[in-house]
Design a protein around this motif. Sequence first.
Motif, PDB file in Angstrom:
ATOM      1  N   ALA A 252       1.139  -1.472  -0.212  1.00  0.00           N
ATOM      2  CA  ALA A 252       0.113   0.098   0.103  1.00  0.00           C
ATOM      3  C   ALA A 252       0.987   1.502  -0.252  1.00  0.00           C
ATOM      4  O   ALA A 252       0.695   2.127  -0.602  1.00  0.00           O
ATOM      5  CB  ALA A 252      -1.104  -0.139   1.080  1.00  0.00           C
ATOM      6  N   SER A 253       1.956   1.306   0.637  1.00  0.00           N
ATOM      7  CA  SER A 253       2.775   2.237   1.190  1.00  0.00           C
ATOM      8  C   SER A 253       3.184   2.845  -0.467  1.00  0.00           C
ATOM      9  O   SER A 253       3.233   3.449  -1.369  1.00  0.00           O
ATOM     10  CB  SER A 253       4.115   2.299   1.357  1.00  0.00           C
ATOM     11  OG  SER A 253       4.542   1.486   1.359  1.00  0.00           O
ATOM     12  N   ARG A 256       0.628   3.967  -2.543  1.00  0.00           N
ATOM     13  CA  ARG A 256      -0.049   5.482  -2.535  1.00  0.00           C
ATOM     14  C   ARG A 256       1.449   6.532  -2.838  1.00  0.00           C
ATOM     15  O   ARG A 256       0.555   7.792  -3.671  1.00  0.00           O
ATOM     16  CB  ARG A 256      -0.354   5.529  -1.075  1.00  0.00           C
ATOM     17  CG  ARG A 256      -0.354   7.133  -0.361  1.00  0.00           C
ATOM     18  CD  ARG A 256      -0.228   6.750   1.258  1.00  0.00           C
ATOM     19  NE  ARG A 256      -1.851   5.762   1.507  1.00  0.00           N
ATOM     20  CZ  ARG A 256      -0.803   4.405   2.057  1.00  0.00           C
ATOM     21  NH1 ARG A 256       0.428   4.368   2.833  1.00  0.00           N
ATOM     22  NH2 ARG A 256      -1.914   3.737   2.267  1.00  0.00           N
ATOM     23  N   GLU A 257       2.678   6.172  -3.100  1.00  0.00           N
ATOM     24  CA  GLU A 257       3.674   6.572  -3.360  1.00  0.00           C
ATOM     25  C   GLU A 257       3.459   7.359  -4.895  1.00  0.00           C
ATOM     26  O   GLU A 257       3.912   8.421  -5.417  1.00  0.00           O
ATOM     27  CB  GLU A 257       5.555   6.080  -2.894  1.00  0.00           C
ATOM     28  CG  GLU A 257       6.530   7.651  -3.283  1.00  0.00           C
ATOM     29  CD  GLU A 257       7.397   6.057  -2.640  1.00  0.00           C
ATOM     30  OE1 GLU A 257       8.720   6.944  -3.918  1.00  0.00           O
ATOM     31  OE2 GLU A 257       7.517   4.835  -2.061  1.00  0.00           O
ATOM     32  N   GLU A 287      -6.371  -1.630   2.820  1.00  0.00           N
ATOM     33  CA  GLU A 287      -5.495   0.083   2.982  1.00  0.00           C
ATOM     34  C   GLU A 287      -5.719   0.361   1.888  1.00  0.00           C
ATOM     35  O   GLU A 287      -4.877   1.673   1.000  1.00  0.00           O
ATOM     36  CB  GLU A 287      -4.292  -0.384   3.518  1.00  0.00           C
ATOM     37  CG  GLU A 287      -3.178   0.421   3.988  1.00  0.00           C
ATOM     38  CD  GLU A 287      -1.883  -0.204   4.208  1.00  0.00           C
ATOM     39  OE1 GLU A 287      -1.576   0.630   4.459  1.00  0.00           O
ATOM     40  OE2 GLU A 287      -2.234  -0.602   4.443  1.00  0.00           O
ATOM     41  N   LYS A 288      -4.883  -0.662   0.825  1.00  0.00           N
ATOM     42  CA  LYS A 288      -4.685  -0.646  -0.792  1.00  0.00           C
ATOM     43  C   LYS A 288      -6.095  -0.243  -1.619  1.00  0.00           C
ATOM     44  O   LYS A 288      -5.969   1.006  -1.630  1.00  0.00           O
ATOM     45  CB  LYS A 288      -4.319  -1.698  -1.138  1.00  0.00           C
ATOM     46  CG  LYS A 288      -3.039  -2.186  -1.188  1.00  0.00           C
ATOM     47  CD  LYS A 288      -2.761  -3.749  -1.775  1.00  0.00           C
ATOM     48  CE  LYS A 288      -1.588  -4.803  -0.975  1.00  0.00           C
ATOM     49  NZ  LYS A 288      -1.554  -5.695  -2.404  1.00  0.00           N
ATOM     50  N   ALA A 291      -6.104   3.541  -0.135  1.00  0.00           N
ATOM     51  CA  ALA A 291      -5.119   4.890  -0.917  1.00  0.00           C
ATOM     52  C   ALA A 291      -5.524   4.674  -2.728  1.00  0.00           C
ATOM     53  O   ALA A 291      -5.262   6.326  -3.074  1.00  0.00           O
ATOM     54  CB  ALA A 291      -3.432   3.985  -0.586  1.00  0.00           C
ATOM     55  N   LYS A 294      -8.606   7.818  -2.625  1.00  0.00           N
ATOM     56  CA  LYS A 294      -7.946   8.503  -2.163  1.00  0.00           C
ATOM     57  C   LYS A 294      -7.694   9.721  -3.015  1.00  0.00           C
ATOM     58  O   LYS A 294      -6.775  10.940  -3.317  1.00  0.00           O
ATOM     59  CB  LYS A 294      -7.098   8.995  -0.604  1.00  0.00           C
ATOM     60  CG  LYS A 294      -7.622   8.892   0.646  1.00  0.00           C
ATOM     61  CD  LYS A 294      -6.461   8.491   1.575  1.00  0.00           C
ATOM     62  CE  LYS A 294      -7.110   8.048   2.889  1.00  0.00           C
ATOM     63  NZ  LYS A 294      -6.551   7.632   4.005  1.00  0.00           N
ATOM     64  N   SER A 295      -7.053   8.589  -4.129  1.00  0.00           N
ATOM     65  CA  SER A 295      -6.358   9.195  -5.209  1.00  0.00           C
ATOM     66  C   SER A 295      -7.577   9.925  -6.814  1.00  0.00           C
ATOM     67  O   SER A 295      -8.247   9.501  -6.507  1.00  0.00           O
ATOM     68  CB  SER A 295      -5.605   8.856  -6.305  1.00  0.00           C
ATOM     69  OG  SER A 295      -5.809   7.026  -6.652  1.00  0.00           O
TER      70      SER A 295
END
Length: 505
Positions: A252-253, A256-257, A287-288, A291, A294-295
């Motif tokens: 997920a990080s 998100r990045e 979580e993914k 992310a 939110k985009s």
Amino acid sequence: MDIYIKLEGHEFRYEIENIIKLFFDNGSTGISYRDPGEDYRGILLYSRLDAPSENDGQYQVETMICVDGKKAFKDNHLFSVSLPKKDANYVHEERKIRKREVKRQVYIALSQFTGKKMPWGMLTGIRPAKIVHELMDKGCSREEINSRLTQYYFVSDKKSKILYDVAKKERHILEASERDMVGIYIGIPFCTTRCLYCSFTSNPVKKYEHMVASYIQVLKKEIMSVGSILDKKRLRIESIYIGGGTPTSLEASYLRELLMYIEQVLDLKDIKEYTLEAGRPDSITLEKLEAIKKSKVDRISINPQSMNDEILRKIGRFHTSKDIVDAFKLARSIGFDNINMDVIAGLPGSKLEDFVKTMDEIGALEPESVTVHTMAIKRASRLNEDKENYSLTSGNEVSQMVDAAYDILTKKGLEPYYLYRQKNMLGNLENIGYSKAGYESIYNVQIMEEKQSIIALGAGAITKVVFPESNRIERVSNVKNVEEYIARIGEMITRKNTLLFTCEL
């Protein structure tokens, strides 16, 4: 079975071989251009093209089939080329007509010889809708287009209807696109496991997890370079498609990045569609999905391929049909209102009743779009390497599956809106995208009909720059290997810059 080919007056080998493969099993048929001698066993296909005489201006095609030295079929066909010789494209168009007529006569000969008719007739290309668009551009009516498809190309009535409906849907999307718009493709070459039928640039993410961070950093460099090109050339982004592999195989990080960076670097004020392949349910987490939500991504794919747990295991997927339903419902619960689902007709070991059950269960979920692929035996797939150990669905049964999908989805209010074909598809069939009204994928239409430049980033991605005035396309490919892509990113950026800065988009 051995098939010998003899050509005179032309060298259209590729086209003739493609027609032969429609009628004979490619795996058990050997094709040769050597002289078989007098006592050969097998089929000899003879194709001759005579140049026109000055008197009548007509070409003559002779096609003959012999079996074990005995003539089984022979026919002659005359045709003219009605093109203005002063036209700059005369040589190219004239050759295209000669090639098409030779190919057509070989199809007629083999159809009569075998007693078989193909659903797509003599068409072997990837994008059959292009023919309909060309006829529409000439002002042809639906009846005239249907006649051309069925009487000249020998396309079945059913496929002709679908093709016309698809082209009409596509036309609205193509006409709404403006000249200064481009599409963007971003490839994530990682997946949880590699499926049996897959030939895409895809690497097991666990094995390559030590390279994921480097890949994302290098990909960001390429995104920045493309953003600079778009700004300098004043090009606008119509659609973005993040595919793979499976983008959600990333943590997920990282996801998100990447999504945040795309929005920072690329100007998205004119974007009409932004797709991310969430793909396999075993790669999807809350979580993914959060992310992604939110985009600016407004369209995702959740791709079951089958709702049969045994078949899922056979093709190398370690999730269940329940996982698919759970992932879909989770995406709905956090607000995704444009979800696509992919299925494959003719997966190894599948039967008609399995496929109908899959389609019924997917229909009950009511996704906004569904893409129905026909199983294709791809050269780079594990299935092709080991296909003698798998039970492939017969052409007749896979055709029934494709028909069942049409019936089930259209009753649910989804209509076909894009279509393409691939080599070595079971039953010589097609892939069709269905959608509810207003949910047709812009990117899918543009990539298929090649009316718009698609700038592609990531390992294995292929940029296509379209020149509509001269009816040509130039391509520049990124290397497929992840390690090479990371090491040679400067070269990838330079090659893309060279193409995009030296042409008028």
